[in-house]
Design a protein around this motif. Structure first.
Motif, PDB file in Angstrom:
ATOM      1  N   ASN A  31       0.614  -1.099  -0.015  1.00 62.43           N
ATOM      2  CA  ASN A  31      -0.314  -0.056  -0.560  1.00 62.43           C
ATOM      3  C   ASN A  31       0.862   1.472  -0.075  1.00 62.43           C
ATOM      4  N   ASP A  32      -0.013   2.296  -1.017  1.00 60.12           N
ATOM      5  CA  ASP A  32       1.008   3.619  -0.874  1.00 60.12           C
ATOM      6  C   ASP A  32      -0.144   4.408  -1.381  1.00 60.12           C
ATOM      7  N   ILE A  33       0.244   5.951  -0.934  1.00 60.54           N
ATOM      8  CA  ILE A  33      -0.042   6.794  -1.509  1.00 60.54           C
ATOM      9  C   ILE A  33       0.034   7.137  -2.569  1.00 60.54           C
ATOM     10  N   THR A 178      18.541  12.085   2.775  1.00 57.67           N
ATOM     11  CA  THR A 178      17.492  10.819   2.406  1.00 57.67           C
ATOM     12  C   THR A 178      16.346  11.882   1.714  1.00 57.67           C
ATOM     13  N   SER A 179      15.129  10.780   1.632  1.00 61.10           N
ATOM     14  CA  SER A 179      13.788  12.044   1.461  1.00 61.10           C
ATOM     15  C   SER A 179      13.004  13.093   2.037  1.00 61.10           C
ATOM     16  N   ARG A 180      13.791  12.809   3.949  1.00 65.46           N
ATOM     17  CA  ARG A 180      13.672  13.513   4.492  1.00 65.46           C
ATOM     18  C   ARG A 180      14.114  15.026   4.803  1.00 65.46           C
ATOM     19  N   ASP A 308      24.939   0.548   4.493  1.00 62.85           N
ATOM     20  CA  ASP A 308      24.360   0.537   3.868  1.00 62.85           C
ATOM     21  C   ASP A 308      22.983   0.598   4.541  1.00 62.85           C
ATOM     22  N   ASN A 309      22.524   1.794   4.434  1.00 66.02           N
ATOM     23  CA  ASN A 309      21.405   2.672   5.330  1.00 66.02           C
ATOM     24  C   ASN A 309      20.235   1.828   5.171  1.00 66.02           C
ATOM     25  N   GLU A 310      20.145   1.184   3.762  1.00 66.15           N
ATOM     26  CA  GLU A 310      18.886   0.382   3.306  1.00 66.15           C
ATOM     27  C   GLU A 310      19.197  -0.482   2.693  1.00 66.15           C
TER      28      GLU A 310
HETATM   29  N1  LIG Z   1      16.325   5.095   4.174  1.00 68.43           N
HETATM   30  C1  LIG Z   1      16.637   4.926   4.677  1.00 68.43           C
HETATM   31  O1  LIG Z   1      18.525   4.687   5.153  1.00 68.43           O
HETATM   32  C2  LIG Z   1      15.809   3.942   6.205  1.00 68.43           C
HETATM   33  C3  LIG Z   1      16.995   3.367   6.895  1.00 68.43           C
HETATM   34  C4  LIG Z   1      16.210   2.642   7.439  1.00 68.43           C
HETATM   35  C5  LIG Z   1      14.760   3.088   8.394  1.00 68.43           C
HETATM   36  N2  LIG Z   1      14.250   4.059   7.380  1.00 68.43           N
HETATM   37  C6  LIG Z   1      12.829   4.732   8.096  1.00 68.43           C
HETATM   38  O2  LIG Z   1      11.755   3.640   7.328  1.00 68.43           O
HETATM   39  C7  LIG Z   1      11.235   4.554   7.293  1.00 68.43           C
HETATM   40  C8  LIG Z   1      10.760   4.976   5.258  1.00 68.43           C
HETATM   41  O3  LIG Z   1      11.728   5.517   4.763  1.00 68.43           O
HETATM   42  P1  LIG Z   1      12.475   5.498   3.121  1.00 68.43           P
HETATM   43  O4  LIG Z   1      13.790   6.143   3.267  1.00 68.43           O
HETATM   44  O5  LIG Z   1      11.862   4.238   2.802  1.00 68.43           O
HETATM   45  O6  LIG Z   1      11.156   7.099   3.318  1.00 68.43           O
HETATM   46  P2  LIG Z   1      10.407   6.858   1.889  1.00 68.43           P
HETATM   47  O7  LIG Z   1       9.872   8.406   2.152  1.00 68.43           O
HETATM   48  O8  LIG Z   1      11.543   7.084   0.374  1.00 68.43           O
HETATM   49  O9  LIG Z   1       8.796   6.494   1.527  1.00 68.43           O
HETATM   50  C9  LIG Z   1       8.070   6.495   2.544  1.00 68.43           C
HETATM   51  C10 LIG Z   1       6.499   6.149   1.720  1.00 68.43           C
HETATM   52  O10 LIG Z   1       5.857   5.963   2.622  1.00 68.43           O
HETATM   53  C11 LIG Z   1       4.835   6.874   1.721  1.00 68.43           C
HETATM   54  N3  LIG Z   1       3.515   6.951   2.035  1.00 68.43           N
HETATM   55  C12 LIG Z   1       3.542   8.517   3.055  1.00 68.43           C
HETATM   56  N4  LIG Z   1       2.066   8.647   3.571  1.00 68.43           N
HETATM   57  C13 LIG Z   1       1.590   7.604   3.478  1.00 68.43           C
HETATM   58  C14 LIG Z   1       0.227   6.921   4.276  1.00 68.43           C
HETATM   59  N5  LIG Z   1      -0.081   7.584   4.602  1.00 68.43           N
HETATM   60  N6  LIG Z   1       0.231   5.961   3.567  1.00 68.43           N
HETATM   61  C15 LIG Z   1       0.923   4.777   2.937  1.00 68.43           C
HETATM   62  N7  LIG Z   1       1.715   5.319   2.147  1.00 68.43           N
HETATM   63  C16 LIG Z   1       2.422   6.748   2.589  1.00 68.43           C
HETATM   64  C17 LIG Z   1       5.643   8.002   0.681  1.00 68.43           C
HETATM   65  O11 LIG Z   1       4.393   7.595  -1.261  1.00 68.43           O
HETATM   66  C18 LIG Z   1       6.771   7.128   0.436  1.00 68.43           C
HETATM   67  O12 LIG Z   1       6.818   6.186  -1.101  1.00 68.43           O
HETATM   68  C19 LIG Z   1      11.279   5.720   8.024  1.00 68.43           C
HETATM   69  O13 LIG Z   1      10.442   5.885   9.388  1.00 68.43           O
HETATM   70  C20 LIG Z   1      12.432   5.931   8.428  1.00 68.43           C
HETATM   71  O14 LIG Z   1      12.855   6.731   9.201  1.00 68.43           O
HETATM   72  C21 LIG Z   1      14.836   4.905   6.484  1.00 68.43           C
END
Ligand SMILES: NC(=O)c1ccc[n+]([C@@H]2O[C@H](COP(=O)([O-])OP(=O)(O)OC[C@H]3O[C@@H](n4cnc5c(N)ncnc54)[C@H](O)[C@@H]3O)[C@@H](O)[C@H]2O)c1
Length: 329
Positions: A31-33, A178-180, A308-310
């Motif tokens: 699921n994703d928006i 990152t995306s943040r 590798d954070n991912e």
């Molecule tokens: N990227 C990294 O390196 C990393 C590593 C470890 C943990 N994380 C954690 O994992 C989580 C996701 O990180 P990311 O880097 O994949 O982020 P991202 O921004 O790439 O992905 C987030 C996804 O969630 C979707 N989304 C937003 N609102 C939503 C909703 N209401 N319902 C369903 N989907 C929704 C977005 O469209 C997007 O595709 C975060 O909490 C982050 O802290 C990230």
């Protein structure tokens, strides 16, 4: 074990790629928006990990990858998700949006049996780090926070060093953007996160110290910052630790080397190669201790570790799934 992923961003999509053909799991739904066509495109082409191996396409409301079919949903709130009808055992909550107990519990109310976050959730959700305290999981626990990538790296390093005795620790995680963050200068409530990510070295606020203090007996002894750097992948964690006793570089490196070969095998690694961040792309460890960069000044030690954070992080999520599967069966 029947799995669903909520949030198909960097972490969600990498999990899709890694779980879709894993015989231990059935990836039932995502699921994703975002628009489904856009999701297909992002699953097919990935700037870091390359093109999806094999055929991938859309058919009705599903993604078809080889002989696998995964239902695609497009809802904003977990309460709208049909986890009960789909008989979902575990939801991987990877949107970053439902990380407190109330939010994550919505997946349970929607019919999922368990929820695994992809970050450190609110303090009322048990925080367990795979390879450190994951054995605390029992069947009564419904929501688990497996920590973030930085917590997964740092917990092991501090725990191992604390066998000598830690007085205090300063951590700086040099991390790919990152995306943040933002690509061009934009308003953001943390001002620096709004600055162009590929243009600057950008310090950001993180809650790593608080997470580590929930896990280790080091209350008020840890401080941490993260500096985002203009690379798309990888992190270098820099620990400056004041020990209770003087220790030699060789002694400290031996501690990590032995841990990597024994009780932390597959979780942490030890290397004496002259690594740079590009070398760790696709590495499955939570951290790789770089023994060549260990340095000591009397009781103060500096440790450098890569991850590798991912890829490293999703490797732990998969470990969690395997562990939970065993416990639930
Ligand atoms: N990227 C990294 O390196 C990393 C590593 C470890 C943990 N994380 C954690 O994992 C989580 C996701 O990180 P990311 O880097 O994949 O982020 P991202 O921004 O790439 O992905 C987030 C996804 O969630 C979707 N989304 C937003 N609102 C939503 C909703 N209401 N319902 C369903 N989907 C929704 C977005 O469209 C997007 O595709 C975060 O909490 C982050 O802290 C990230």
């Amino acid at each position: 074990m029947r799995i669903a992923i909520n949030g198909m961003g960097r972490i969600g999509r990498l999990l899709f790629r890694r779980l879709i053909n894993d015989p231990a799991f059935t990836l039932v739904a995502v699921n994703d928006i975002m628009e489904t066509e856009n999701l297909l495109y992002l699953l097919k082409y990935d700037s870091l990990y390359g093109k999806f191996q094999g055929d991938i396409s859309l058919s009705d409301n599903a993604i078809v990858a080889g002989d696998k079919k995964v239902i695609v949903l497009q809802h904003e709130y977990p309460s709208q998700l049909s986890w009960k009808d789909l008989d979902i055992d575990i939801v991987l909550e990877c949107s970053g949006k439902f990380t407190n107990k109330a939010g994550a519990s919505e997946h349970l109310k929607a019919g999922a049996k368990k929820v695994l976050l992809s970050t450190t959730g609110s303090p009322d959700i048990p925080l367990m780090i795979y390879g450190f305290n994951h054995h605390r999981l029992d069947n009564t626990i419904e929501i688990v926070s497996p920590g973030g990538c930085m917590t997964n790296c740092s917990t092991h390093i501090l725990y191992i060093l604390n066998s000598i005795g830690i007085e205090s620790a300063q951590i700086n995680i040099l991390h790919s953007y990152t995306s943040r963050q933002e690509l061009v200068d934009t308003a953001h409530k943390q001002f620096r996160r709004g600055r162009a990510a590929a243009e600057s070295i950008i310090p950001v606020e993180i809650d790593l110290a608080q997470s580590l203090e929930r896990l280790l007996p080091l209350q008020d002894k840890i401080a941490a910052v993260s500096v985002r750097v203009p690379v798309t992948n990888g992190a270098m964690a820099d620990f400056t630790v004041q020990l209770k006793e003087p220790a030699a570089k060789e002694e400290i490196n031996l501690l990590f080397k032995k841990a990597a070969e024994n009780e932390y095998k597959n979780i942490i690694a030890y290397s004496e190669d002259p690594l740079v961040s590009a070398d760790i792309k696709g590495d499955t460890h939570s951290c790789i201790i770089d023994g060549t960069l260990t340095s000591v000044a009397v009781k103060q030690v500096k440790i450098i570790a890569w991850f590798d954070n991912e890829y490293g992080y999703t490797s732990r999520i998969i470990d969690w799934l395997l562990y939970w599967k065993k416990l639930m069966s």
